[in-house]
Design an enzyme around this catalytic site. Structure first.
Site, PDB file in Angstrom:
ATOM      1  N   GLU A   1       0.866  -1.045   0.078  1.00  0.00           N
ATOM      2  CA  GLU A   1       0.034   0.141   0.318  1.00  0.00           C
ATOM      3  C   GLU A   1       0.992   1.425  -0.092  1.00  0.00           C
ATOM      4  O   GLU A   1       0.605   2.226  -0.819  1.00  0.00           O
ATOM      5  CB  GLU A   1      -1.028  -0.069   1.490  1.00  0.00           C
ATOM      6  CG  GLU A   1      -2.186  -1.070   1.194  1.00  0.00           C
ATOM      7  CD  GLU A   1      -3.221  -0.654   0.145  1.00  0.00           C
ATOM      8  OE1 GLU A   1      -3.132   0.407  -0.600  1.00  0.00           O
ATOM      9  OE2 GLU A   1      -4.256  -1.333   0.192  1.00  0.00           O
TER      10      GLU A   1
ATOM     11  N   ASP B   1      -5.395  -9.339  -8.158  1.00  0.00           N
ATOM     12  CA  ASP B   1      -5.643  -8.357  -9.235  1.00  0.00           C
ATOM     13  C   ASP B   1      -4.456  -7.665  -9.835  1.00  0.00           C
ATOM     14  O   ASP B   1      -4.066  -8.103 -11.141  1.00  0.00           O
ATOM     15  CB  ASP B   1      -6.733  -7.332  -8.694  1.00  0.00           C
ATOM     16  CG  ASP B   1      -6.411  -6.420  -7.420  1.00  0.00           C
ATOM     17  OD1 ASP B   1      -5.204  -6.944  -6.771  1.00  0.00           O
ATOM     18  OD2 ASP B   1      -7.321  -5.883  -6.856  1.00  0.00           O
TER      19      ASP B   1
ATOM     20  N   GLU C   1     -19.438  -3.648  -3.196  1.00  0.00           N
ATOM     21  CA  GLU C   1     -17.945  -4.090  -3.474  1.00  0.00           C
ATOM     22  C   GLU C   1     -18.083  -5.803  -4.078  1.00  0.00           C
ATOM     23  O   GLU C   1     -17.192  -5.897  -4.675  1.00  0.00           O
ATOM     24  CB  GLU C   1     -17.539  -4.670  -1.938  1.00  0.00           C
ATOM     25  CG  GLU C   1     -16.188  -4.803  -1.753  1.00  0.00           C
ATOM     26  CD  GLU C   1     -15.162  -3.889  -2.079  1.00  0.00           C
ATOM     27  OE1 GLU C   1     -15.423  -3.034  -2.524  1.00  0.00           O
ATOM     28  OE2 GLU C   1     -13.999  -4.349  -2.016  1.00  0.00           O
TER      29      GLU C   1
ATOM     30  N   GLU D   1     -12.210   1.576  -9.930  1.00  0.00           N
ATOM     31  CA  GLU D   1     -12.015   0.686 -10.966  1.00  0.00           C
ATOM     32  C   GLU D   1     -12.892   0.693 -11.974  1.00  0.00           C
ATOM     33  O   GLU D   1     -12.697   0.407 -13.116  1.00  0.00           O
ATOM     34  CB  GLU D   1     -11.713  -0.752 -10.604  1.00  0.00           C
ATOM     35  CG  GLU D   1     -10.406  -1.062  -9.591  1.00  0.00           C
ATOM     36  CD  GLU D   1     -10.339  -0.506  -8.303  1.00  0.00           C
ATOM     37  OE1 GLU D   1     -11.253  -0.007  -7.859  1.00  0.00           O
ATOM     38  OE2 GLU D   1      -9.142  -0.698  -7.553  1.00  0.00           O
TER      39      GLU D   1
HETATM   40  C1  DMJ Z   1      -6.374   1.464  -4.827  1.00  0.00           C
HETATM   41  O1  DMJ Z   1      -5.512   1.589  -3.668  1.00  0.00           O
HETATM   42  C2  DMJ Z   1      -5.633   0.667  -5.771  1.00  0.00           C
HETATM   43  O2  DMJ Z   1      -6.231   0.858  -7.105  1.00  0.00           O
HETATM   44  C3  DMJ Z   1      -5.399  -0.905  -5.537  1.00  0.00           C
HETATM   45  O3  DMJ Z   1      -4.389  -1.561  -6.592  1.00  0.00           O
HETATM   46  C4  DMJ Z   1      -6.704  -1.511  -5.380  1.00  0.00           C
HETATM   47  N1  DMJ Z   1      -7.367  -0.765  -4.371  1.00  0.00           N
HETATM   48  C5  DMJ Z   1      -7.451   0.679  -4.344  1.00  0.00           C
HETATM   49  C6  DMJ Z   1      -8.834   1.079  -5.059  1.00  0.00           C
HETATM   50  O4  DMJ Z   1      -9.777   0.544  -4.874  1.00  0.00           O
END
Ligand code: DMJ
Length: 462
Positions: free
Chosen positions: A112, A239, A336, A355
């Site tokens: 993160e 992902d 979600e 997204e």
């Molecule tokens: C963001 O911090 C980034 O896109 C991450 O890869 C996935 N989640 C969040 C947004 O949903």
């Protein structure tokens, strides 16, 4: 060599035509998105100044850890640059250069911190030109490097920024791979190959342990290399592992990444793609047998459409886009997670994730079809309608009731508002020809190789 790589990729990519005419109301919408961004920033400034994130309804702020890492200003800065918000850029810059220090005795989650802060700083450096952004990124990355000192090369999840002590020996593919763009950029910008090499080594170690299907699972032990979760999918935890194979190849031209991407893509299309009466989805399967084990899809999975577009598979991207929009509109804004066989909501909250909007933007740029532009508008309007408070924006606890959830993730500024804005911004603001967007939507630019894209054509260029 790179030129050949790009020419090859170009052939595989979509061809795209620009919309015949400028979509109506573009300028007005651009102004509205900027106003939304500024409203969110003002809430941060008023109630959470100097902290990581804002809680606009309680009129306060909070940190992720014991001390602040200025998550919101750092994550927001690249969007401020694209929006041309000079006065608030100065506010954020002052805060960052006066107060941001990483010499802190606290354990942080490497992945993160890399996508939001290292990525945010690198992008800010490239967009703004102030070298202090890069110096901060290097200082932070150097403090994160101990995560790679493991028996397998697969990085631990957590690291103490001051002592380098590491923790968390069970991780997931996303937290192993979704740093390659950031570390690769640092290697290119500093001339020190170590960042990229260590990160790539972890990716290869994980990829080499993939299942018989060619897919990776949801959890792995960094010390032993044993899988702790063999469920494969495109949701959280996996992902962006795939996203960074493709984007890493686009940015750095590394053929090893292309091979891993190509074989992963074939496996994903074979085992995860799921055609149902409700639409075309990406489900869950066992990484060894390929057996379908769950039929869930959600907000995070939508990132996949960006990959399909970059890959040139507009046909699949268009089908998935219909499903994404169906999920978004069923309750006026997306949940979600749903069971896509019944469309039943499985996780009801909305974190103002980007997204779905990102997916729509890519498909719009790839096809030029105004219907995707209209989808983007609808999504922005949903956020305006349901997530807006008196003086800020918040998440939703339940998309069915629209009950508010008083917190605002920094990716609202970095990603959600950025993708909304790009729908309406002048063409000169952003082009896929110039940038690769990291997982947090921070634009990265290849500045080290002339003509690095060869004949490659990005959305909007043909
Ligand atoms: C963001 O911090 C980034 O896109 C991450 O890869 C996935 N989640 C969040 C947004 O949903």
């Amino acid at each position: 060599m790179k030129k050949i790589v790009w020419m090859t990729l170009a052939v595989a990519l979509f061809s795209c035509s620009k919309p015949a005419a400028e979509p109506s109301g573009k300028e007005m919408y651009a102004g509205r998105v900027k106003a939304a961004f500024i409203k969110g920033w003002d809430a941060y400034k008023s109630y959470a100044y100097g902290k990581d994130a804002v809680n606009p309804m309680a009129k306060t702020g909070h940190n992720w850890y014991t001390e602040t890492l200025l998550m919101t200003p750092v994550d927001a800065y690249s969007t401020m640059c694209l929006m041309g918000l000079d006065s608030i850029k100065n506010e954020a810059k002052r805060l960052i250069f006066d107060d941001l220090s990483f010499d802190k005795d606290m354990k942080v989650q490497q992945f993160e911190i890399v996508i939001r802060i290292v990525g945010g700083l690198i992008s800010s450096y490239q967009l703004d030109g102030d070298k202090r952004f890069l110096d901060l990124a290097v200082d932070l990355a150097d403090r994160l490097m101990p995560v790679f000192d493991t028996p397998t090369g697969i990085p631990y999840r957590l690291v103490n920024l001051r002592t380098g002590e590491i923790e968390g020996n069970v991780t997931n593919p996303c937290e192993v791979g979704c740093m390659l763009l950031e570390y690769g950029m640092l290697s290119k910008l500093t001339g020190n190959p170590e960042y990229y090499e260590k990160c790539k080594r972890g990716i290869v170690a994980l990829y080499n342990r993939r299942g018989k299907t060619g897919l990776v699972g949801g959890g792995i032990n960094c010390d032993t290399g044993e899988w702790t979760d063999t469920q494969s999918h495109l949701g959280g935890g996996i992902d962006a592992f795939y996203e960074y194979l493709l984007k890493g190849y686009i940015l750095f031209g590394d053929e090893d990444l292309k091979k891993m991407w190509d074989s992963s893509l074939a496996s994903i299309n074979k085992y995860l793609a799921d055609e149902r009466s409700t639409g075309y989805w990406m489900g869950v399967a066992d990484m060894n047998t390929g057996k379908r084990t769950a039929t869930v899809f959600g907000a995070l999975h939508c990132f996949w459409n960006g990959c399909l577009v970059l890959e040139g598979d507009t046909a699949r991207a268009k089908r998935l886009q219909e499903s994404i929009f169906k999920m978004w509109t069923q309750h006026g804004i997306e949940p979600e997670l749903i069971d896509y066989t019944t469309m039943e909501v499985k996780m009801p909250y909305y974190m103002i994730r980007p997204e779905a909007i990102e997916a729509t933007y890519y498909v719009w740029k790839a096809t030029g079809d105004p219907k995707y532009y209209e989808m983007g508008k609808t999504m922005f309007e949903s956020i305006e309608r349901y997530c807006q408070t008196e003086d800020g924006y918040v998440q939703l606890k339940d998309v069915r009731t629209k009950e508010k959830w008083d917190t605002l993730e920094s990716f609202f500024f970095a990603e959600t508002m950025k993708y909304c804005y790009l729908f309406f911004a002048p063409d000169s603001v952003f082009s896929f020809k110039d940038y690769v967007l990291n997982s947090e939507a921070h634009p990265f630019r290849n500045t080290w190789e002339t003509g690095w894209r060869g004949d490659y054509k990005m959305p909007g260029e043909r």
